[in-house]
Design an enzyme around this catalytic site. Sequence first.
Site, PDB file in Angstrom:
ATOM      1  N   ASP A 422     -29.404 -30.665  -8.995  1.00 20.61           N
ATOM      2  CA  ASP A 422     -27.958 -30.579  -9.110  1.00 20.61           C
ATOM      3  C   ASP A 422     -27.414 -30.031  -7.794  1.00 20.61           C
ATOM      4  O   ASP A 422     -27.963 -29.078  -7.240  1.00 20.61           O
ATOM      5  CB  ASP A 422     -27.574 -29.659 -10.268  1.00 20.61           C
ATOM      6  CG  ASP A 422     -26.076 -29.584 -10.449  1.00 20.61           C
ATOM      7  OD1 ASP A 422     -25.461 -30.635 -10.681  1.00 20.61           O
ATOM      8  OD2 ASP A 422     -25.522 -28.473 -10.348  1.00 20.61           O
ATOM      9  N   ASP A 629     -25.509 -28.004 -17.129  1.00 18.39           N
ATOM     10  CA  ASP A 629     -26.847 -28.503 -16.816  1.00 18.39           C
ATOM     11  C   ASP A 629     -27.810 -28.347 -17.991  1.00 18.39           C
ATOM     12  O   ASP A 629     -28.906 -28.916 -17.973  1.00 18.39           O
ATOM     13  CB  ASP A 629     -27.435 -27.754 -15.606  1.00 18.39           C
ATOM     14  CG  ASP A 629     -26.640 -28.013 -14.330  1.00 18.39           C
ATOM     15  OD1 ASP A 629     -26.150 -29.137 -14.166  1.00 18.39           O
ATOM     16  OD2 ASP A 629     -26.510 -27.078 -13.521  1.00 18.39           O
TER      17      ASP A 629
END
Length: 729
Positions: A422, A629
């Site tokens: 990410d 996430d």
Amino acid sequence: MATETRQFQIEGMVCASCVARVEGALKRVPGVETAEVNLATERAVVAYDPMQADVAQMIEAVEIAGFTASEAVETQAQEREEEHFRRKQAELALLRRRLIVSLALSVPVVAVSMLWMHGRPFWVDVGLLLLTAPVQLWAGWIFYTGAWKTLRHGSADMNVLVALGTTVTFVYSALATFWLGGHVYYETAATIITLILLGRYLEGRARGRASDAIRRLLSLAPPTARVQRNGEEIEIPARDLRVGDLVAVRPGERIAADGVIVEGRSSVDESMLTGESLPVAKAEGDPVIGATINRTGAFVFRVTRVGADTALAQIVQMVERAQGSKAPVQRLADRVAAVFVPIVLLISLGTFLVWKLVLGALLTDALMPVVAVLVIACPCALGLATPTAIMAGTGRGAELGILIKDGAALEHAGALSAVLLDKTGTITRGEPQVTDVVPLNGLSDGELLRIAAAAESGSEHPIGEAIVRAARERAPEVSAPLPVRHFEALSGQGVFAEVGERRVLIGTPRLMEERRIALSAQAQAALEDLEAAGKTAMAVAVENEAAGLIAVADTVAPNSREAVRQLQALGLRVVMVTGDNRRTAEAIAREVGIETVEAQVLPGEKAALVARYQREGHRVAMVGDGINDAPALAQADLGIAIGSGTDIAIETAGVTLLRSDLRGVPQAIALARATLRTIRQNLFWAFLYNVVMIPMAAAGRLDPMLAAAAMALSSVSVVSNSLRLKRFR
């Protein structure tokens, strides 16, 4: 009703067969869903339905199987570890006394037997009997008690093999001394017991070193703290601290609990918990972690977490859970161990029958191969192969600021082929700054920032926070707050709010296109220039008309490029995942050396993206730090949470990095690979040892004393091999 989990301390286990028997006894209790027993930590973790099973039933089942069980009460971690350490030290001390006595008596027995091999007088054999008897009956008594516990419940373990082998040798020699005549084998019985005791002692010491990571962590906590109460500063035990207490810390002292600085400033060495080598600057309002070291200034902090809620206690709990877990690779060893000892007993019986009935050997010649088979086949190395490596690997990880949840996470980490990173807060610092303000339709920079900041005032997104911060810093002359109503966060795209009497929309160009808000040619050109520079441009629309662009940039973290290079050197495919547009994403990817970019990925799409890579045949790790996430971390074969992230991300992840340094990801993967490599080496040696040595013993090619030495060496070598992980860098 929900499943509950309990931990039990198990005493009396000595080999893999013991582990299999305890697990089997627990799993047979109605209501028990899973039971994992760890030989190295001597603990059992049981998940069960409390409507069907209770703690008393499980303890009774273990005791019926021939072992002692007690519930591992969740006391303070330090007290629990100290009690376990004291108990193991007492056991080692007793074992050392038995070993010393056994060695002192065995040396003259072996010396006399070697110097006076033939034609010994009767009184010499009687003397050897008197020297060997204490070795057999006192030093070796632990094998008899262990064997009796298992035999009376219809099973067998290593103790049975040793007790049976040495007793056959000793009893035959005694009969030969007084009635049968012929050669005696006192030196064989004495040496076998001495060597096995030596192996157990060395193994016990090595297992203690494998588990000392927890003790080292616990030793970091200071015993006392200086608290400000009733206008004065008093020193109290750190365990008596309460949430809300004000604690004074001087230079060079350890911080007694987690808290927030309310007065003063300093730099704090957090390396013992996070692995971060440089001290971290701290000022009023900054958090501090218990057990870290104050380096320079003095400060006062307010306690926010104590006892089991502190970061140190939670780290210790994670390490304990990891060290007590099993890796899936252990399953084969477990299946073998469950039937190993009965098979060995059958092999020893078959060996005797072949030598006596088929080959027509003398009784003594038929007994020695039997004894060698019984002694060589003890499955100690098999039971220690996996847990000692996991203990050493996870313990070393904790020292490096890498928390591995369990053995399964360790195995997944070692088998990865792709890593999805990410962008925000992982590759980048996660703190974007406003870099450009491009007003349209006659607005000034300050007016555009004021409107955008008002709309973003309810947002928790880093970009929204950056816009609010920029408005305060750049446009104080127009910073009077505007009334905001009907705030709405548009996941991954922007925000909508009513600012005063005007409807304001802030978001990506994709959002503007979906809402049919046109950007002028001037705005499009500015947008392209900003994105080409690697900046994220947000469009601002007022009453459905474009009002301007605000660009933010999240700078790349200092060590990201090196971390990406290390991941690629491990043979992993590295992918950057971001909600940014492709041009911005590719600019950042080029800066850190990533070739594959997944851009404009909404938070809800990350888990699907992970699944897509899995369908393509990859074993995927997802690295992130935010709440959005968490689904992707759960979907991935291995979730890796950056320690500066949210609790939910850390809870979902299989590996947690305590420091915000992406280099921890390749380090964690390399550690997992080294641990798995060690496990496989241990299992290979344990299986090869038995596959080669048992036939040699049955064929009469292995002296029983050499068999005892080899058996002791096998366990020590497995534990020593695991201890090499403590030197991992």
